[in-house]
Each structure stands twice: as C-alpha cells, then as structure tokens.
Design a protein around this motif. Structure first.
Motif, PDB file in Angstrom:
ATOM      1  N   THR A 264      -9.928   4.105  -0.684  1.00  0.00           N
ATOM      2  CA  THR A 264     -10.065   2.969  -1.269  1.00  0.00           C
ATOM      3  C   THR A 264     -10.407   3.536  -2.281  1.00  0.00           C
ATOM      4  O   THR A 264     -11.830   4.544  -2.903  1.00  0.00           O
ATOM      5  CB  THR A 264     -10.801   1.948  -0.993  1.00  0.00           C
ATOM      6  OG1 THR A 264     -10.076   1.628   0.208  1.00  0.00           O
ATOM      7  CG2 THR A 264     -10.867   0.784  -2.005  1.00  0.00           C
ATOM      8  N   CYS A 265     -10.092   3.136  -3.670  1.00  0.00           N
ATOM      9  CA  CYS A 265     -10.406   3.291  -4.798  1.00  0.00           C
ATOM     10  C   CYS A 265     -11.390   2.263  -5.650  1.00  0.00           C
ATOM     11  O   CYS A 265     -10.449   1.245  -5.940  1.00  0.00           O
ATOM     12  CB  CYS A 265      -9.828   3.852  -5.907  1.00  0.00           C
ATOM     13  SG  CYS A 265     -10.318   4.058  -7.796  1.00  0.00           S
ATOM     14  N   HIS A 266     -12.186   1.760  -5.624  1.00  0.00           N
ATOM     15  CA  HIS A 266     -13.153   0.600  -6.325  1.00  0.00           C
ATOM     16  C   HIS A 266     -13.529   0.835  -7.673  1.00  0.00           C
ATOM     17  O   HIS A 266     -13.852   2.460  -8.045  1.00  0.00           O
ATOM     18  CB  HIS A 266     -14.834   0.319  -5.428  1.00  0.00           C
ATOM     19  CG  HIS A 266     -15.190  -0.320  -5.857  1.00  0.00           C
ATOM     20  ND1 HIS A 266     -14.777  -2.070  -5.221  1.00  0.00           N
ATOM     21  CD2 HIS A 266     -16.387  -0.887  -6.762  1.00  0.00           C
ATOM     22  CE1 HIS A 266     -16.142  -2.895  -6.170  1.00  0.00           C
ATOM     23  NE2 HIS A 266     -16.974  -1.794  -6.984  1.00  0.00           N
TER      24      HIS A 266
ATOM     25  N   TRP B  69      -3.521  -3.413 -14.938  1.00  0.00           N
ATOM     26  CA  TRP B  69      -4.173  -4.355 -14.386  1.00  0.00           C
ATOM     27  C   TRP B  69      -5.655  -4.805 -15.583  1.00  0.00           C
ATOM     28  O   TRP B  69      -5.752  -5.539 -16.264  1.00  0.00           O
ATOM     29  CB  TRP B  69      -4.703  -4.152 -13.685  1.00  0.00           C
ATOM     30  CG  TRP B  69      -6.016  -5.088 -12.969  1.00  0.00           C
ATOM     31  CD1 TRP B  69      -5.191  -6.183 -12.090  1.00  0.00           C
ATOM     32  CD2 TRP B  69      -7.918  -5.318 -13.099  1.00  0.00           C
ATOM     33  NE1 TRP B  69      -6.370  -7.067 -11.774  1.00  0.00           N
ATOM     34  CE2 TRP B  69      -8.000  -5.741 -11.932  1.00  0.00           C
ATOM     35  CE3 TRP B  69      -8.234  -3.937 -13.186  1.00  0.00           C
ATOM     36  CZ2 TRP B  69      -8.911  -6.618 -11.834  1.00  0.00           C
ATOM     37  CZ3 TRP B  69      -9.654  -4.776 -13.096  1.00  0.00           C
ATOM     38  CH2 TRP B  69      -9.796  -5.678 -12.644  1.00  0.00           C
TER      39      TRP B  69
ATOM     40  N   MET C 286       1.162  -1.389   0.434  1.00  0.00           N
ATOM     41  CA  MET C 286      -0.027   0.258  -0.032  1.00  0.00           C
ATOM     42  C   MET C 286       1.269   1.177   0.276  1.00  0.00           C
ATOM     43  O   MET C 286       1.931   1.036   0.885  1.00  0.00           O
ATOM     44  CB  MET C 286      -0.841   0.040   1.248  1.00  0.00           C
ATOM     45  CG  MET C 286      -1.932   1.158   1.224  1.00  0.00           C
ATOM     46  SD  MET C 286      -2.734   1.664   2.404  1.00  0.00           S
ATOM     47  CE  MET C 286      -3.068  -0.621   3.667  1.00  0.00           C
TER      48      MET C 286
ATOM     49  N   TRP D 204      -5.152   6.471  -8.740  1.00  0.00           N
ATOM     50  CA  TRP D 204      -4.875   4.840  -9.292  1.00  0.00           C
ATOM     51  C   TRP D 204      -5.303   4.871 -10.885  1.00  0.00           C
ATOM     52  O   TRP D 204      -5.688   4.777 -11.578  1.00  0.00           O
ATOM     53  CB  TRP D 204      -6.552   4.264  -9.137  1.00  0.00           C
ATOM     54  CG  TRP D 204      -6.174   4.626  -7.245  1.00  0.00           C
ATOM     55  CD1 TRP D 204      -5.454   3.701  -6.383  1.00  0.00           C
ATOM     56  CD2 TRP D 204      -6.885   5.719  -6.225  1.00  0.00           C
ATOM     57  NE1 TRP D 204      -6.455   4.419  -5.342  1.00  0.00           N
ATOM     58  CE2 TRP D 204      -6.625   5.445  -5.503  1.00  0.00           C
ATOM     59  CE3 TRP D 204      -7.329   6.798  -7.191  1.00  0.00           C
ATOM     60  CZ2 TRP D 204      -7.125   6.918  -4.020  1.00  0.00           C
ATOM     61  CZ3 TRP D 204      -7.898   7.729  -6.128  1.00  0.00           C
ATOM     62  CH2 TRP D 204      -7.737   7.552  -4.550  1.00  0.00           C
TER      63      TRP D 204
ATOM     64  N   ASP E 139     -12.203  -5.096  -8.498  1.00  0.00           N
ATOM     65  CA  ASP E 139     -11.632  -4.701  -7.664  1.00  0.00           C
ATOM     66  C   ASP E 139     -11.079  -3.081  -6.631  1.00  0.00           C
ATOM     67  O   ASP E 139     -12.500  -2.434  -6.991  1.00  0.00           O
ATOM     68  CB  ASP E 139     -10.033  -5.196  -8.321  1.00  0.00           C
ATOM     69  CG  ASP E 139      -9.598  -5.854  -7.682  1.00  0.00           C
ATOM     70  OD1 ASP E 139      -9.229  -5.710  -6.718  1.00  0.00           O
ATOM     71  OD2 ASP E 139      -8.205  -6.501  -8.466  1.00  0.00           O
ATOM     72  N   ASP E 140      -9.841  -3.351  -5.956  1.00  0.00           N
ATOM     73  CA  ASP E 140      -9.622  -1.888  -4.965  1.00  0.00           C
ATOM     74  C   ASP E 140      -8.724  -2.353  -4.919  1.00  0.00           C
ATOM     75  O   ASP E 140      -7.964  -3.755  -5.226  1.00  0.00           O
ATOM     76  CB  ASP E 140     -10.572  -2.508  -3.585  1.00  0.00           C
ATOM     77  CG  ASP E 140     -12.193  -2.548  -4.087  1.00  0.00           C
ATOM     78  OD1 ASP E 140     -13.129  -1.912  -4.445  1.00  0.00           O
ATOM     79  OD2 ASP E 140     -12.562  -3.685  -2.404  1.00  0.00           O
ATOM     80  N   ARG E 141      -8.535  -1.199  -5.195  1.00  0.00           N
ATOM     81  CA  ARG E 141      -6.912  -0.128  -4.476  1.00  0.00           C
ATOM     82  C   ARG E 141      -7.267   0.689  -3.470  1.00  0.00           C
ATOM     83  O   ARG E 141      -7.715   2.115  -3.489  1.00  0.00           O
ATOM     84  CB  ARG E 141      -6.195   0.318  -5.611  1.00  0.00           C
ATOM     85  CG  ARG E 141      -5.982  -1.062  -6.714  1.00  0.00           C
ATOM     86  CD  ARG E 141      -4.995  -1.963  -6.289  1.00  0.00           C
ATOM     87  NE  ARG E 141      -4.016  -2.951  -7.535  1.00  0.00           N
ATOM     88  CZ  ARG E 141      -5.488  -3.707  -8.055  1.00  0.00           C
ATOM     89  NH1 ARG E 141      -6.377  -4.660  -6.909  1.00  0.00           N
ATOM     90  NH2 ARG E 141      -5.071  -5.004  -9.150  1.00  0.00           N
ATOM     91  N   THR E 142      -5.662   0.345  -2.094  1.00  0.00           N
ATOM     92  CA  THR E 142      -6.282   1.324  -1.116  1.00  0.00           C
ATOM     93  C   THR E 142      -4.940   1.655  -0.610  1.00  0.00           C
ATOM     94  O   THR E 142      -3.482   1.534  -1.137  1.00  0.00           O
ATOM     95  CB  THR E 142      -6.545   0.277   0.582  1.00  0.00           C
ATOM     96  OG1 THR E 142      -8.158   0.131  -0.365  1.00  0.00           O
ATOM     97  CG2 THR E 142      -6.914   1.507   1.648  1.00  0.00           C
TER      98      THR E 142
ATOM     99  N   TRP F 134      -4.621   2.313 -13.121  1.00  0.00           N
ATOM    100  CA  TRP F 134      -5.154   0.416 -13.648  1.00  0.00           C
ATOM    101  C   TRP F 134      -5.652  -0.286 -15.186  1.00  0.00           C
ATOM    102  O   TRP F 134      -6.076  -1.252 -15.550  1.00  0.00           O
ATOM    103  CB  TRP F 134      -6.759   0.203 -13.032  1.00  0.00           C
ATOM    104  CG  TRP F 134      -7.316   0.701 -12.285  1.00  0.00           C
ATOM    105  CD1 TRP F 134      -8.318   2.504 -11.637  1.00  0.00           C
ATOM    106  CD2 TRP F 134      -8.002  -0.189 -11.414  1.00  0.00           C
ATOM    107  NE1 TRP F 134      -8.264   2.101  -9.940  1.00  0.00           N
ATOM    108  CE2 TRP F 134      -7.981   0.467  -9.926  1.00  0.00           C
ATOM    109  CE3 TRP F 134      -7.811  -1.553 -10.773  1.00  0.00           C
ATOM    110  CZ2 TRP F 134      -8.621  -0.037  -8.948  1.00  0.00           C
ATOM    111  CZ3 TRP F 134      -8.029  -1.744  -9.351  1.00  0.00           C
ATOM    112  CH2 TRP F 134      -8.245  -1.607  -8.732  1.00  0.00           C
TER     113      TRP F 134
END
Length: 98
Positions: free
Chosen positions: A76-78, A21, A1, A16, A87-90, A18
């Motif tokens: 968090t980015c959902h 990904w 993180m 974020w 998915d999520d990234r925090t 993505w």
C-alpha cells in the motif's frame, strides 16, 4: 487492484501515479508518502524509502523476498496532501521463483 508477478530475488521499482487525482482535486501536492506491506508477514519483502521522481508520482524499490516460498503480498502507498487529504492505493504482488 493491479497485480504483478515478482521474482523472489528481484529488486524492482513500483510506482503509484497520483498526478491526475491531485489535479482533479485543485492542484494539491503530496506532503507525505509511505509504502508498506499490508497483512502478515509484514517483513515478506524489503521496501526501500519511497521517492517522488516527478510531481504526484511515488516510486519504491521492492524486493528481495525474505525466502524462496511462493507467496502473495499486498503493498500500500499512503499519501497525505498539503490540502489535508489522505488516501491509499494498493497493489498485489505474487512472489514466485522464475
């Protein structure tokens, strides 16, 4: 993180990315994005509406803090995709007076 130090009065963009990904998952696209404070208090920071300045990238303006206390928060980015994935990234934000 990833962790960032954020002045309590600042309003700054956070991103974020993505895109890699999404490319690894068959060139999928984002259909829904959300950015929220995780944990308590949920209103510790003001979060602007997320935008997508380029494909696969989510940006949100974050700040200012509700007070001058030194605190830590997680943001968090959902995302959801056209292919049905979620998915999520925090990130961690350390709110400090500078």
């Amino acid at each position: 993180m990833s962790t960032y130090v954020h002045d309590s009065d600042a309003v700054l963009p956070y991103e974020w990315d993505w895109s890699e990904w999404l490319a690894n998952e068959g060139a999928d696209t984002l259909t829904m994005v959300g950015v929220t404070v995780v944990g308590s208090p949920a209103d510790i920071l003001t979060i602007g509406a997320p935008t997508q300045p380029e494909p696969g990238v989510v940006r949100a303006m974050i700040g200012p803090a509700v007070d001058d206390e030194c605190r830590d928060a997680q943001i968090t980015c959902h995302i959801e995709t056209a292919g049905g994935r979620k998915d999520d990234r925090t990130i961690a934000i350390k709110i400090r007076n500078r």
